[in-house]
Design a protein around this motif. Structure first.
Motif: not given
Length: 400
Positions: A339-355
């Motif tokens: 569960a954490i990884s799903l939120v973390n991964a999506t956040s990484e790609i959109c927030g940590g990468a695209v951001g």
């Protein structure tokens, strides 16, 4: 003693070591933002490096955490991931081209991508229910203490003395040592600190996780808060430098902000036990947005500086709320890491990468202060979305 041999002291000790793990992992990742002058790269190229690191981190979070949950080997997977990260950190020192640096950072991201999800899941499973918010805050504090407060001063000093390559090699060593310790824990305990053995047969599916109301909201909130966090990491050092502050003054500002963030990691989870996760998250999302708005409106002023130090790092704690605390309280224990990884991964790609990439492009096109407005808008949107969460604080949840 709690069920399954869980004790307050054991959970606290594991949380402290997990805090060191997360702190040094984040420091090794964010230190690259201080190499820009030495490497002669602009904000767009820095955004590209952070983008590829986040892509790797997303893949690592999803793949490695899925393996860890389904095979019940969280500590072992964590140790192996950190070993890979340390190896790539060392190889960056030998890289002679920008392309090679990006490739190493991508692979490094795969290795460290599981760090946050697995450390939080391991600690959550080893903690008594009433101690989980405090222990989650301790883990999150590793970033605030090591990466945000101590890290900037140490890395700036190290670069001035031994160059960026030497400083980078210096960061690989503690990550390597921590990886070895996690592997030793895995060998000695044979799975202790992971999910209970009786739950091992139940396999995790992301489809089941996405059916949970809070999971969908936490994914969006994680994206918004990580966009704010990575804009801060990638653009704030440049912001203060361009507004007349020396490297030493800039690192002092970032360190002071990190010190306040440390307090927030203890205070906010405790306050949310009494007042509720939603109220605390919403309030500090508004305060964070206001701090970055002041950076945009009054560049380099003392008022904007004070507000940045007071509230600029609160998104780090809020990301823990959405990516760990509320997430794990909304799903079954055996789903925690996934569960954490799903939120973390999506956040990484959109927030940590695209951001950061978007923030870098905005900074190059309209000036670095406009990136502060971008960060403010993200947290203002988060403040609105928080109101739609279902409360999960023990004793306060009405729609669990």
């Amino acid at each position: 003693m709690g069920a399954g041999g869980i004790t307050k002291n054991r959970g606290r000790q594991l949380a402290l070591f997990a805090s060191l793990t997360w702190g040094f992992t984040m420091w090794s990742r964010t230190a690259f933002n201080y190499y820009t002058d030495a490497l002669g790269i602009n904000a767009s190229r820095l955004g590209a490096v952070n983008f590829m690191t986040s892509i790797g981190s997303m893949l690592g979070a999803i793949l490695l955490c899925r393996i860890a949950d389904n095979r019940n080997c969280r500590t072992r997977v964590l140790g192996c991931g950190l070993l890979l990260s340390a190896a790539m950190q060392g190889l960056i020192c030998l890289s002679s081209s920008f392309g090679a640096i990006i490739a190493c950072r991508f692979i490094m991201g795969i290795g460290l991508g599981c760090a946050y999800s697995l450390t939080q899941a391991i600690v959550e499973n080893a903690s008594l229910p009433k101690e989980r918010p405090a222990n989650a805050g301790i883990v999150e504090n590793g970033e605030a203490v090591i990466s945000t407060m101590i890290g900037p001063m140490v890395i700036v000093f190290a670069i001035s003395r031994i160059g960026w390559r030497g400083a980078n090699a210096m960061l690989a060593l503690p990550v390597f040592l921590i990886a070895v310790i996690w592997l030793r824990i895995s060998l000695k305990t044979k799975g202790a600190g992971t999910r209970p053995r009786e739950q091992a047969a139940e396999r995790v599916t992301f489809v089941a996780l996405l059916k949970v109301h809070n999971m969908k909201l936490c994914i969006i909130l994680g994206v918004l808060t990580l966009t704010n966090v990575w804009t801060m990491y990638s653009c704030c050092p440049m912001y203060w430098s361009k507004n007349g502050y020396s490297d030493t003054e800039m690192s002092t500002i970032m360190t002071a902000m990190g010190l306040v963030a440390i307090l927030a990691c203890f205070v906010l989870p405790a306050a949310s036990n009494r007042l509720g996760r939603k109220k605390i998250a919403g309030l500090f999302a508004v305060l964070n947005a206001g701090a970055y708005l002041l950076l945009f409106l009054y560049p380099g002023s003392i008022v904007s500086l004070v507000c940045f130090v007071a509230f600029g790092g609160s998104a780090c704690t809020l990301s823990m709320f959405f990516m760990a605390l509320i997430t794990t309280e909304s799903v079954k224990p055996q789903y925690a890491a996934s569960a954490i990884s799903l939120v973390n991964a999506t956040s990484e790609i959109c927030g940590g990468a695209v951001g950061p990439l978007a923030a870098g492009l905005i900074a190059d096109a309209f000036g670095v202060k406009t990136a502060m407005l971008f960060a403010a808008v993200c947290m203002a949107a988060a403040a609105v979305l928080v109101t739609f969460l279902k409360e999960t604080a023990p004793g306060l949840e009405k729609e669990r």
